[in-house]
Design an enzyme around this catalytic site. Structure first.
Site, PDB file in Angstrom:
ATOM      1  N   TYR A 103       0.877  -1.143  -0.066  1.00 32.30           N
ATOM      2  CA  TYR A 103       0.143   0.007  -0.058  1.00 32.30           C
ATOM      3  C   TYR A 103       0.954   1.428  -0.114  1.00 32.30           C
ATOM      4  CZ  TYR A 103      -4.747  -1.868   0.739  1.00 32.30           C
ATOM      5  OH  TYR A 103      -6.030  -2.349   0.725  1.00 32.30           O
ATOM      6  N   LYS A 141       2.587 -15.448   2.996  1.00 34.85           N
ATOM      7  CA  LYS A 141       3.094 -16.317   1.874  1.00 34.85           C
ATOM      8  C   LYS A 141       4.454 -16.501   1.618  1.00 34.85           C
ATOM      9  CE  LYS A 141       1.594 -17.889  -2.193  1.00 34.85           C
ATOM     10  NZ  LYS A 141       0.713 -19.199  -2.277  1.00 34.85           N
ATOM     11  N   ASP A 176      -3.445 -18.142   0.712  1.00 30.39           N
ATOM     12  CA  ASP A 176      -4.188 -18.718  -0.185  1.00 30.39           C
ATOM     13  C   ASP A 176      -5.070 -19.934   0.514  1.00 30.39           C
ATOM     14  OD1 ASP A 176      -2.023 -20.079   0.132  1.00 30.39           O
ATOM     15  OD2 ASP A 176      -1.799 -20.759  -2.121  1.00 30.39           O
ATOM     16  N   ASP A 198      -6.758  -6.725   3.981  1.00 31.62           N
ATOM     17  CA  ASP A 198      -7.762  -5.936   3.090  1.00 31.62           C
ATOM     18  C   ASP A 198      -8.632  -7.111   2.438  1.00 31.62           C
ATOM     19  OD1 ASP A 198      -9.165  -3.998   1.658  1.00 31.62           O
ATOM     20  OD2 ASP A 198      -7.982  -4.442   0.083  1.00 31.62           O
ATOM     21  N   ASP A 227     -12.408  -8.557   4.239  1.00 34.82           N
ATOM     22  CA  ASP A 227     -13.784  -8.654   3.395  1.00 34.82           C
ATOM     23  C   ASP A 227     -14.408 -10.101   3.470  1.00 34.82           C
ATOM     24  OD1 ASP A 227     -13.667  -6.028   2.806  1.00 34.82           O
ATOM     25  OD2 ASP A 227     -14.163  -6.227   0.680  1.00 34.82           O
TER      26      ASP A 227
HETATM   27  C1  IPM Z   1     -10.586  -0.747   3.293  1.00 33.46           C
HETATM   28  C2  IPM Z   1     -10.853  -0.374   1.973  1.00 33.46           C
HETATM   29  C3  IPM Z   1      -9.390   0.663   1.676  1.00 33.46           C
HETATM   30  C4  IPM Z   1      -8.189  -0.130   1.888  1.00 33.46           C
HETATM   31  C5  IPM Z   1      -9.768   1.450   0.537  1.00 33.46           C
HETATM   32  C6  IPM Z   1     -11.024   2.213   0.433  1.00 33.46           C
HETATM   33  C7  IPM Z   1      -8.539   2.461   0.279  1.00 33.46           C
HETATM   34  O1  IPM Z   1     -10.986  -1.314   0.990  1.00 33.46           O
HETATM   35  O2  IPM Z   1     -10.628  -0.273   4.190  1.00 33.46           O
HETATM   36  O3  IPM Z   1     -10.200  -2.078   3.506  1.00 33.46           O
HETATM   37  O4  IPM Z   1      -7.941  -0.796   0.801  1.00 33.46           O
HETATM   38  O5  IPM Z   1      -7.649  -0.257   2.954  1.00 33.46           O
HETATM   39 MG    MG Z   2     -10.891  -3.326   1.878  1.00 32.70          MG
END
Ligand code: IPM
Ligand code: MG
Length: 359
Positions: free
Chosen positions: A142, A192, A225, A249, A253
């Protein structure tokens, strides 16, 4: 207690859900004799529209002057054409960096009332899902330099740099072990290292830091993975997942969506010193913005997380969390978690019920 909270409503449904959570905070403040002083600052697309940048300097100053930062969401199709350096998301990345928020705590839990919405097979869900992803937030690919798109021999190449300094790994590892101490005492470090050198270092440092926690915390290692697969196959095996920025990240999710209640999950981003930043896990949902339909519960639960982690207000946080549970038990649901036989409620109505249950 007197506490300064800097609100960053942002874009899409951000302003609506922040406004509702503020109502909850004000009620809790009155009840317990706390004074919450709210300031508001611009971030994301709205900041681009008004100030020409996703993270104005005043916003950074306002956040630094506060005891905690409370964020809605950033981004939307309106700003999708912008290049990476000037997009709304850059505001979020910038505030994380400016406040030194290196630890992102993302719990994923299955609310028993919402078990029907869980995306997993019932026999898998029945084993339970109560984990927290501890994601490193200010390093990795990042922020790694060099980065960019260049032309070499007439062809374009794009590149980013996945890089971790050992001190960055040490401090996030310690947060994971400390968090595990308050939970089921298991940490799974995800990387990884079968391919990446940076992951090899990650694993070595995590093992070194574990030495101080060897007696009571169990440490395991998993390739990313495989972790993605295990989260769906049997999430009950996880307690604390410790991982880097990009893997975190993606996995956070996945972990949150399998619960079926993305609109329910809070998060915290913490640094070595205050102020921390608290926000719902979900995004700005531009498709339903301004319609009073958004689920305010993730933001309300983020407010509870703020009270608990930033202000040490345990009783107050418990009260909010219980009020959310009671609201679900009563049968109220926003569209995203609606099931047959339940009562459909909008953003305000849902919050009204939560406030009612604070009594
Ligand atoms: C998160 C989001 C952010 C990230 C984006 C919006 C920059 O996906 O907070 O997980 O990638 O960190
Ligand atoms: Mg995210």
């Amino acid at each position: 207690m007197k506490k300064k909270i800097c609100l960053l409503p942002g874009d899409g449904i951000g302003p609506e859900i922040i406004a509702e959570a503020v109502r909850v905070l004000e009620t809790v403040g009155q009840k317990f004799g706390h004074e919450f002083l709210f300031t508001e600052a611009l971030i994301g697309g709205i900041a681009i529209d008004i100030k020409g940048t996703p993270l104005p300097q005043e916003t950074i100053d306002d956040c630094k002057a506060a005891d905690a930062v409370f964020l809605g969401a950033v981004g939307g199709p309106k700003w999708d054409h912008l290049d990476n350096a000037s997009r709304p998301e850059k505001g979020l990345l910038g505030i994380r960096k400016a406040l030194g928020l290196f630890a992102n705590l993302r719990p994923a839990t299955l609310f028993p009332e919402l078990a029907g919405a869980c995306l997993l097979r019932p026999d898998i869900a029945a084993r339970g899902l109560d984990l927290i992803v501890i994601r490193e937030l200010t390093g990795d690919v990042y922020f790694g330099e060099p980065r960019g798109i260049e032309t070499q021999d007439g062809k374009r190449i794009g590149f980013n740099n996945m890089i971790y300094h050992e001190d960055e790994i040490r401090r996030i590892a310690r947060i994971a072990f400390e968090t595990a101490r308050k939970r089921r005492r298991k940490v799974c470090s995800v990387e990884k290292s079968n391919v990446l050198d940076v992951s090899r270092l990650w694993k070595d440092i995590v093992i070194e830091e574990h030495a101080a926690y060897r007696d009571d915390i169990e440490l395991s290692h998993m390739y990313v993975d495989n972790a993605a697969m295990q989260l769906v196959r049997d999430p009950s095996q996880f307690d604390v997942i410790l991982t880097g920025n990009i893997f975190g990240d993606i996995l956070s999710d996945e972990a949150s969506v399998i619960t079926g209640s993305l609109g329910m999950l809070p998060s915290a981003s913490l640094g070595a010193s205050a102020p921390g930043l608290f926000e719902p896990i979900h995004g700005s949902a531009p498709d339903i913005a301004g319609q009073g339909k958004a689920n305010p519960l993730a933001t309300i639960l983020s407010a509870a997380m703020m009270l608990r982690l930033a202000f040490d207000m345990t009783k107050e946080a418990d009260l909010i969390e219980n009020a959310v549970r009671k609201t679900l038990q009563e049968g109220y649901r926003t569209g995203d978690i609606m099931e047959p036989g339940m009562m459909l409620a909008g953003t305000q109505k849902m919050t009204d019920r939560v406030i009612k249950h604070l009594d």
